[in-house]
Design a protein around this motif. Sequence first.
Motif, mmCIF file in Angstrom:
data_model
loop_
_atom_site.group_PDB
_atom_site.id
_atom_site.type_symbol
_atom_site.label_atom_id
_atom_site.label_comp_id
_atom_site.label_asym_id
_atom_site.label_seq_id
_atom_site.Cartn_x
_atom_site.Cartn_y
_atom_site.Cartn_z
ATOM 1 N N SER A 52 0.833 -1.199 0.000
ATOM 2 C CA SER A 52 0.000 0.000 0.000
ATOM 3 C C SER A 52 0.870 1.253 0.000
ATOM 4 O O SER A 52 0.587 2.219 -0.712
ATOM 5 N N ARG A 54 3.929 1.482 -1.159
ATOM 6 C CA ARG A 54 4.528 1.588 -2.493
ATOM 7 C C ARG A 54 3.515 2.113 -3.513
ATOM 8 O O ARG A 54 3.855 2.941 -4.370
ATOM 9 N N ALA A 55 2.265 1.638 -3.413
ATOM 10 C CA ALA A 55 1.236 2.060 -4.365
ATOM 11 C C ALA A 55 0.933 3.542 -4.214
ATOM 12 O O ALA A 55 0.781 4.269 -5.213
ATOM 13 N N VAL A 56 0.829 4.016 -2.972
ATOM 14 C CA VAL A 56 0.561 5.441 -2.742
ATOM 15 C C VAL A 56 1.707 6.292 -3.280
ATOM 16 O O VAL A 56 1.488 7.337 -3.912
ATOM 17 N N GLN A 58 3.668 5.559 -5.683
ATOM 18 C CA GLN A 58 3.612 5.541 -7.136
ATOM 19 C C GLN A 58 2.574 6.529 -7.653
ATOM 20 O O GLN A 58 2.809 7.246 -8.633
ATOM 21 N N ASP A 99 -2.698 2.882 -11.568
ATOM 22 C CA ASP A 99 -2.043 2.840 -10.264
ATOM 23 C C ASP A 99 -3.030 3.131 -9.136
ATOM 24 O O ASP A 99 -2.941 2.537 -8.055
ATOM 25 N N THR A 102 -4.956 0.012 -8.604
ATOM 26 C CA THR A 102 -4.138 -0.972 -7.892
ATOM 27 C C THR A 102 -4.131 -0.696 -6.401
ATOM 28 O O THR A 102 -4.273 -1.609 -5.580
ATOM 29 N N TYR A 103 -3.974 0.572 -6.052
ATOM 30 C CA TYR A 103 -3.972 0.925 -4.633
ATOM 31 C C TYR A 103 -5.330 0.667 -3.986
ATOM 32 O O TYR A 103 -5.417 0.171 -2.859
ATOM 33 N N GLU A 104 -6.391 0.987 -4.706
ATOM 34 C CA GLU A 104 -7.735 0.822 -4.140
ATOM 35 C C GLU A 104 -7.986 -0.631 -3.709
ATOM 36 O O GLU A 104 -8.669 -0.893 -2.721
ATOM 37 N N GLU A 112 -9.071 4.088 6.059
ATOM 38 C CA GLU A 112 -8.309 4.212 4.818
ATOM 39 C C GLU A 112 -9.241 4.439 3.634
ATOM 40 O O GLU A 112 -8.947 5.230 2.737
ATOM 41 N N PHE A 116 -9.170 7.601 1.178
ATOM 42 C CA PHE A 116 -9.009 7.366 -0.260
ATOM 43 C C PHE A 116 -10.126 8.037 -1.051
ATOM 44 O O PHE A 116 -9.873 8.627 -2.117
ATOM 45 N N ASN A 171 -0.660 4.162 6.223
ATOM 46 C CA ASN A 171 -0.136 2.833 5.889
ATOM 47 C C ASN A 171 1.187 2.539 6.589
ATOM 48 O O ASN A 171 1.439 1.392 6.974
#
Length: 224
Positions: A52, A54-56, A58, A99, A102-104, A112, A116, A171
């Motif tokens: 999570s 890493r996704a944020v 990105q 992206d 992916t995070y969602e 969270e 979001f 996160n």
Amino acid sequence: MQWFRDLKIARKLLLAFAVVQLLMLVLGIAGLQSMSRINDASSDLAENWMPSVRAVMQVRSDVSGLRRQELAYLLADDAQEKARIAQQMETALAGQASDVATYEKLISSPEERAQFNSFRDTLQAFVAEHGKLMEHGRQGRGDDARAIANGPAALLLRDLNTRLDGLVRLNVAGGEKASAAATQLYETTRAWTIALLVGAVTIGIALALWVAGIVSKPLREAVD
């Protein structure tokens, strides 16, 4: 324990051995269950919180990259250069949407999810302003495009970064909590394992001495 004394020697030995084996089985099962809980905690850290973060990060990179491309587009004088940058931004928007999706999928708590949703609403507003900026650019209205970039888009970008920072903190805190829980679980498991092992060995030795005493008594009497 008269019933035990009345048993034949072979059955006494067999029963004592069975008790020791049962203690070992209990120890093994308890150890496996504890390892399973530790694995769950470490998996939560490795498969939820860290991905999570890493996704944020990105998504944040995507937003910042799009902003840089907007500024490059506004500064470009050559029509071909503008067209090239515009194409890059279309690709960047598609990657950004991917992206975000992916995070969602990694969202794991109501808090969270609420953060979001606020971020997504702000992002949609930012993308809408980006569309207006690009439309002004295509129509040759550079001043109007720059006004959007320096006004509404800039404010939304600041808001986006604030919300992204909040998601990163959430996160990271979740990962730290999962790590602390795994450490605590390990310490508890180690303590219980040592206690069970000491108990099993102690009982096993006591049983062995007990059986040895019961078995050796008739032998001593027979010798005497």
